[in-house]
Design a protein around this motif. Sequence first.
Motif, PDB file in Angstrom:
ATOM      1  N   GLU A  82     110.832  49.496   5.199  1.00  0.00           N
ATOM      2  CA  GLU A  82     111.647  48.962   4.096  1.00  0.00           C
ATOM      3  C   GLU A  82     110.910  47.855   3.349  1.00  0.00           C
ATOM      4  OE1 GLU A  82     114.422  50.163   2.695  1.00  0.00           O
ATOM      5  OE2 GLU A  82     113.929  51.752   4.107  1.00  0.00           O
ATOM      6  N   GLU A  83     110.134  47.061   4.068  1.00  0.00           N
ATOM      7  CA  GLU A  83     109.357  46.009   3.398  1.00  0.00           C
ATOM      8  C   GLU A  83     108.266  46.621   2.517  1.00  0.00           C
ATOM      9  OE1 GLU A  83     110.001  42.371   6.651  1.00  0.00           O
ATOM     10  OE2 GLU A  83     108.295  43.722   6.880  1.00  0.00           O
ATOM     11  N   ARG A 115     111.135  40.611   4.714  1.00  0.00           N
ATOM     12  CA  ARG A 115     112.547  40.656   4.335  1.00  0.00           C
ATOM     13  C   ARG A 115     113.422  40.142   5.476  1.00  0.00           C
ATOM     14  NH1 ARG A 115     113.109  44.961   0.186  1.00  0.00           N
ATOM     15  NH2 ARG A 115     115.250  45.378   0.798  1.00  0.00           N
ATOM     16  N   ARG A 168     110.979  37.236  11.999  1.00  0.00           N
ATOM     17  CA  ARG A 168     112.200  37.647  11.299  1.00  0.00           C
ATOM     18  C   ARG A 168     113.446  37.164  12.061  1.00  0.00           C
ATOM     19  NH1 ARG A 168     108.485  41.552  11.141  1.00  0.00           N
ATOM     20  NH2 ARG A 168     107.709  42.282   9.116  1.00  0.00           N
ATOM     21  N   TYR A 189     100.748  33.590   3.639  1.00  0.00           N
ATOM     22  CA  TYR A 189     101.421  34.043   2.410  1.00  0.00           C
ATOM     23  C   TYR A 189     101.414  32.998   1.308  1.00  0.00           C
ATOM     24  CZ  TYR A 189     102.916  37.677   5.557  1.00  0.00           C
ATOM     25  OH  TYR A 189     102.899  38.713   6.447  1.00  0.00           O
ATOM     26  N   GLN A 216     101.870  39.725   9.004  1.00  0.00           N
ATOM     27  CA  GLN A 216     102.913  40.250   9.870  1.00  0.00           C
ATOM     28  C   GLN A 216     103.002  41.747   9.560  1.00  0.00           C
ATOM     29  OE1 GLN A 216     104.499  38.436  12.114  1.00  0.00           O
ATOM     30  NE2 GLN A 216     104.045  36.349  11.421  1.00  0.00           N
ATOM     31  N   LYS A 217     103.006  42.568  10.583  1.00  0.00           N
ATOM     32  CA  LYS A 217     103.146  44.017  10.392  1.00  0.00           C
ATOM     33  C   LYS A 217     104.412  44.311   9.585  1.00  0.00           C
ATOM     34  CE  LYS A 217     102.480  48.426  11.875  1.00  0.00           C
ATOM     35  NZ  LYS A 217     101.292  49.195  11.428  1.00  0.00           N
ATOM     36  N   LEU A 218     104.269  45.111   8.521  1.00  0.00           N
ATOM     37  CA  LEU A 218     105.404  45.354   7.626  1.00  0.00           C
ATOM     38  C   LEU A 218     106.271  46.513   8.118  1.00  0.00           C
ATOM     39  CD1 LEU A 218     103.544  45.009   4.193  1.00  0.00           C
ATOM     40  CD2 LEU A 218     104.929  43.281   5.370  1.00  0.00           C
ATOM     41  N   THR A 219     107.565  46.384   7.942  1.00  0.00           N
ATOM     42  CA  THR A 219     108.467  47.508   8.206  1.00  0.00           C
ATOM     43  C   THR A 219     108.407  48.469   7.014  1.00  0.00           C
ATOM     44  OG1 THR A 219     110.365  46.527   7.083  1.00  0.00           O
ATOM     45  CG2 THR A 219     110.053  45.938   9.412  1.00  0.00           C
ATOM     46  N   PHE A 262     108.208  46.234  -1.486  1.00  0.00           N
ATOM     47  CA  PHE A 262     107.002  45.669  -2.112  1.00  0.00           C
ATOM     48  C   PHE A 262     106.559  46.531  -3.297  1.00  0.00           C
ATOM     49  CE2 PHE A 262     102.254  45.917  -1.980  1.00  0.00           C
ATOM     50  CZ  PHE A 262     101.966  44.655  -2.469  1.00  0.00           C
ATOM     51  N   THR A 284      98.459  39.423   0.608  1.00  0.00           N
ATOM     52  CA  THR A 284      99.570  39.471   1.561  1.00  0.00           C
ATOM     53  C   THR A 284     100.906  39.146   0.904  1.00  0.00           C
ATOM     54  OG1 THR A 284      99.022  37.203   2.124  1.00  0.00           O
ATOM     55  CG2 THR A 284      98.278  38.884   3.664  1.00  0.00           C
ATOM     56  N   SER A 285     100.876  38.282  -0.116  1.00  0.00           N
ATOM     57  CA  SER A 285     102.114  37.769  -0.707  1.00  0.00           C
ATOM     58  C   SER A 285     102.461  38.520  -1.991  1.00  0.00           C
ATOM     59  CB  SER A 285     101.917  36.278  -1.013  1.00  0.00           C
ATOM     60  OG  SER A 285     102.579  35.900  -2.187  1.00  0.00           O
ATOM     61  N   THR A 286     103.706  38.921  -2.120  1.00  0.00           N
ATOM     62  CA  THR A 286     104.136  39.628  -3.335  1.00  0.00           C
ATOM     63  C   THR A 286     103.948  38.756  -4.570  1.00  0.00           C
ATOM     64  OG1 THR A 286     105.787  40.791  -2.017  1.00  0.00           O
ATOM     65  CG2 THR A 286     106.038  40.900  -4.409  1.00  0.00           C
ATOM     66  N   THR A 310      98.073  39.888  14.483  1.00  0.00           N
ATOM     67  CA  THR A 310      98.061  39.602  13.040  1.00  0.00           C
ATOM     68  C   THR A 310      96.647  39.548  12.466  1.00  0.00           C
ATOM     69  OG1 THR A 310      98.106  37.239  13.503  1.00  0.00           O
ATOM     70  CG2 THR A 310     100.229  38.285  13.065  1.00  0.00           C
ATOM     71  N   ARG A 326     108.201  37.101   0.433  1.00  0.00           N
ATOM     72  CA  ARG A 326     108.099  38.547   0.222  1.00  0.00           C
ATOM     73  C   ARG A 326     106.636  38.999   0.340  1.00  0.00           C
ATOM     74  NH1 ARG A 326     109.615  36.606  -4.015  1.00  0.00           N
ATOM     75  NH2 ARG A 326     108.436  37.908  -5.457  1.00  0.00           N
ATOM     76  N   PRO A 327     106.320  40.160   0.865  1.00  0.00           N
ATOM     77  CA  PRO A 327     107.220  41.297   1.083  1.00  0.00           C
ATOM     78  C   PRO A 327     108.061  41.240   2.351  1.00  0.00           C
ATOM     79  CG  PRO A 327     104.999  41.914   1.706  1.00  0.00           C
ATOM     80  CD  PRO A 327     104.917  40.530   1.128  1.00  0.00           C
ATOM     81  N   SER A 354      98.831  43.516   5.080  1.00  0.00           N
ATOM     82  CA  SER A 354      99.780  42.867   5.980  1.00  0.00           C
ATOM     83  C   SER A 354      99.134  41.729   6.757  1.00  0.00           C
ATOM     84  CB  SER A 354     100.359  43.873   6.975  1.00  0.00           C
ATOM     85  OG  SER A 354      99.391  44.276   7.910  1.00  0.00           O
ATOM     86  N   GLU A 367     109.056  46.331  -6.223  1.00  0.00           N
ATOM     87  CA  GLU A 367     109.012  45.104  -7.019  1.00  0.00           C
ATOM     88  C   GLU A 367     107.772  45.069  -7.912  1.00  0.00           C
ATOM     89  OE1 GLU A 367     109.551  41.461  -4.828  1.00  0.00           O
ATOM     90  OE2 GLU A 367     109.225  40.238  -6.640  1.00  0.00           O
TER      91      GLU A 367
END
Lengths: 297, 297
Positions: free
Chosen positions: A111-112, B277, B255, B49, A106-109, A116, A78-80, B136, B274-275, A104, A119
């Motif tokens: 842009e997220e 934002r 967020r 995370y 939290q559901k990712l947007t 990800f 889950t974590s970058t 989640t 991250r990821p 995920s 990076e």
Amino acid sequence: MFSGLSAFPLTPVNATGIDEKSFLSLLARLTTAKVDSLGVLGSTGSYAYFTREQRQRVASLAVQHADGIPVMVSIGATSTDEVLRLAEDAQHAGVSALLLPAVSYQKLTEEEVFGFYTEVARNVSLPICVYDNPGTTHTDFSNPLYARIAALSNIASIKIPGVPDEIASAKQRVNTLRAHLPDHIRIGVSGDAAAGNGLMAGCDVWFSVCGGLFPNTALLFTQAAQAGDFATVAAQSRRLEPLWALFRQHGGSIRVMSAAAAILGLADENNLPRPLRALSSEEQREVRQVIETLELS
Amino acid sequence: MFSGLSAFPLTPVNATGIDEKSFLSLLARLTTAKVDSLGVLGSTGSYAYFTREQRQRVASLAVQHADGIPVMVSIGATSTDEVLRLAEDAQHAGVSALLLPAVSYQKLTEEEVFGFYTEVARNVSLPICVYDNPGTTHTDFSNPLYARIAALSNIASIKIPGVPDEIASAKQRVNTLRAHLPDHIRIGVSGDAAAGNGLMAGCDVWFSVCGGLFPNTALLFTQAAQAGDFATVAAQSRRLEPLWALFRQHGGSIRVMSAAAAILGLADENNLPRPLRALSSEEQREVRQVIETLELS
């Protein structure tokens, strides 16, 4: 790495942790059958249930026992920050490619998700396979998002969750996707029931759960597709329908393959990381019958 | 532990890891306001995370700075083995209760969920709050499953994701659930927009994201419910609709609360792991406007 049959084995556990002896016996079946690549610690390999240390150990074992066959491992988390640590570990272990899902909580947007992949791609030196598996990661990829990610450095392949049942629709899906991607990106199909259609529709590689335990059965299939013998591919896919039906019945392939590994004497009965559980005795009997009837090997 | 306002703060990060100074400043707001309990490392606290070591550190910090207010932490993870390790860490840190979601990667069967709670409940000595958050964890609880889990030792509370918008339906939901549970089980409502209805429908506690940053606003609400002043509860819930609208607009509350913490000067702009934002500058301006208009505190 990204053509033909990529076999995704289980990572069996026992009462004390990862069952290394069992894992190596599964690997040996795959190297003996000469699959094209190994997808270790995929969803079927339970990457999402193991610690960083366990994942590093399994990746190292796989590379040491792969008999020269390229190994890909999932670096999903889950974590970058954790993904970057796992990428470093995998590279130290000597793998050939990194399988990267956007897991995920939290559901990712969109842009997220893009941020990800940007990076991670910037911080690794190995080819990345983008892993699209909405059933487990709950992340969705649009074609434009695929296109943005595929333009990043180090992106080599996309693992799609399946293609439509109808061959014309499957071809349209793969063609549309291909039109969004640079030429060097290899498309791989997963969801074994869709593999026949996926290969006939022009996917380059089958990321195969079935092939992680029954490599000879899966190779017949893949080699027919590579030879353009679509009649055989379609016939094989239909022939294996009782196996696909078991996958559907048990919410995916992992519990069925776990039972199959135990039935073959290659792993303990309880070989999945808890809270996942073995199928019931009655369900295991059904799996045994399908293995025998279809002569899976 | 399981009545009134349980405030769920963020766990802010900065470029080097957990921003302990910022976390303590958030905690201080909550202890000063005298919330009834603290829900540290909940979903809003980004438990999913962080590493085991980070989670242990945050749990210890929270207990040390809670000023006597009981602290609950989430011990959620995909793997039962990891959950058991996290439970041990949390108990060593001195928390008062354990928040236990059934986090899934492979979708869990009902028997797997029950087996999971059974194993964890048997291995801990603190009260457990069953955390039902399908958005989640992607795990669903039926009423019969709730009943089986609630009969286990050490189960003290259930955190439900919300109640229906209409008050009669909300009451029916809470009454039906209550009929499935032993008398000692406390029911907590989350999903802040549903909190008013949940409290009026008879929930014992509000597990509150808004209360993790705006404890005075949330306490007004909760204390009115406890006093049976439902007109005030309903009016407050309507008054806060612009905040609930922001939560809906941004796929949940995390967020928005992250932006709010930065706007109040309590955390860096990029305070989510991250990821995930930060909201855009334009979105942050909208959050600032809502904080000011509603006089959130």
